[in-house]
Design a protein around this motif. Structure first.
Motif, short mmCIF file in Angstrom:
data_model
loop_
_atom_site.label_atom_id
_atom_site.label_comp_id
_atom_site.label_asym_id
_atom_site.label_seq_id
_atom_site.Cartn_x
_atom_site.Cartn_y
_atom_site.Cartn_z
N ILE A 18 0.85 -1.20 0.00
CA ILE A 18 0.00 0.00 0.00
C ILE A 18 0.87 1.24 0.00
O ILE A 18 0.62 2.19 -0.75
N ALA A 21 2.03 1.64 -3.50
CA ALA A 21 0.94 2.02 -4.41
C ALA A 21 0.54 3.49 -4.22
O ALA A 21 0.07 4.12 -5.17
N CYS A 22 0.76 4.01 -3.02
CA CYS A 22 0.42 5.41 -2.71
C CYS A 22 1.62 6.34 -2.88
O CYS A 22 1.52 7.52 -2.51
N ASP A 54 -8.59 -8.36 3.09
CA ASP A 54 -7.62 -7.45 2.48
C ASP A 54 -7.27 -6.26 3.36
O ASP A 54 -8.17 -5.62 3.93
N VAL A 56 -6.49 -2.60 3.30
CA VAL A 56 -6.82 -1.56 2.31
C VAL A 56 -6.31 -0.18 2.70
O VAL A 56 -6.43 0.77 1.93
N ALA A 76 -5.48 2.11 -0.33
CA ALA A 76 -5.37 1.49 -1.65
C ALA A 76 -6.14 2.33 -2.66
O ALA A 76 -7.28 2.73 -2.39
N ARG A 79 -9.78 1.82 -3.27
CA ARG A 79 -10.67 1.89 -2.11
C ARG A 79 -10.85 3.32 -1.59
O ARG A 79 -11.46 3.55 -0.56
#
Length: 136
Positions: A18, A21-22, A54, A56, A76, A79
């Motif tokens: 995460i 991804a961020c 998950d 998130v 995420a 989300r």
């Protein structure tokens, strides 16, 4: 439904995914070392948000005796818009309050679009500059 809990060592992979991804990680910081240090220190924790099986969202928080800090707040990308960031921030603030923390701050890199989110949630931009020095 989103459930919040303290991270465990087995959460390292999904939490770091995460962060990546961020776009929260940087080449000069080892995210695995950051994760391990936070979990292995009594003045810090990592909170995870789960939906089903998950992870998130995540927020690292700590208290230095003067201020509380929040780092690595990330949700995420698929989300976002569900209130998960607000839940993580509120949970981190509650964790800090239980430890007698009077004020919490977070740092945000220039250009990070999350600045609008923090303003929307009632956080105030502070007139400070941050200086740093590597100890290792």
């Amino acid at each position: 439904m989103t459930r919040l809990r303290a991270a465990t060592e087995s959460d390292a992979g999904p939490v770091i995914a995460i962060w990546q991804a961020c776009d929260l990680t940087r080449p000069w910081n080892d995210p695995r070392a950051d994760f391990a240090r936070a979990l292995n220190h009594s003045a810090s924790t990592i909170i995870v948000a789960e939906q089903g099986p998950d992870i998130v969202g995540t927020a690292m928080t700590g208290f230095d005796g003067h201020r509380g800090w929040i780092y690595y707040l990330g949700v995420a990308p698929d989300r976002r818009g569900q209130g998960i960031a607000r839940q993580l921030l509120d949970h981190a603030c509650d964790w800090l309050k239980l430890r007698g923390c009077p004020k919490v701050e977070l740092m945000l890199r220039e250009g990070n679009p999350a600045a609008e989110l923090y303003k929307h949630l009632g956080w105030e931009l502070q007139p400070v500059r941050v200086f740093a020095r590597w100890l290792a």
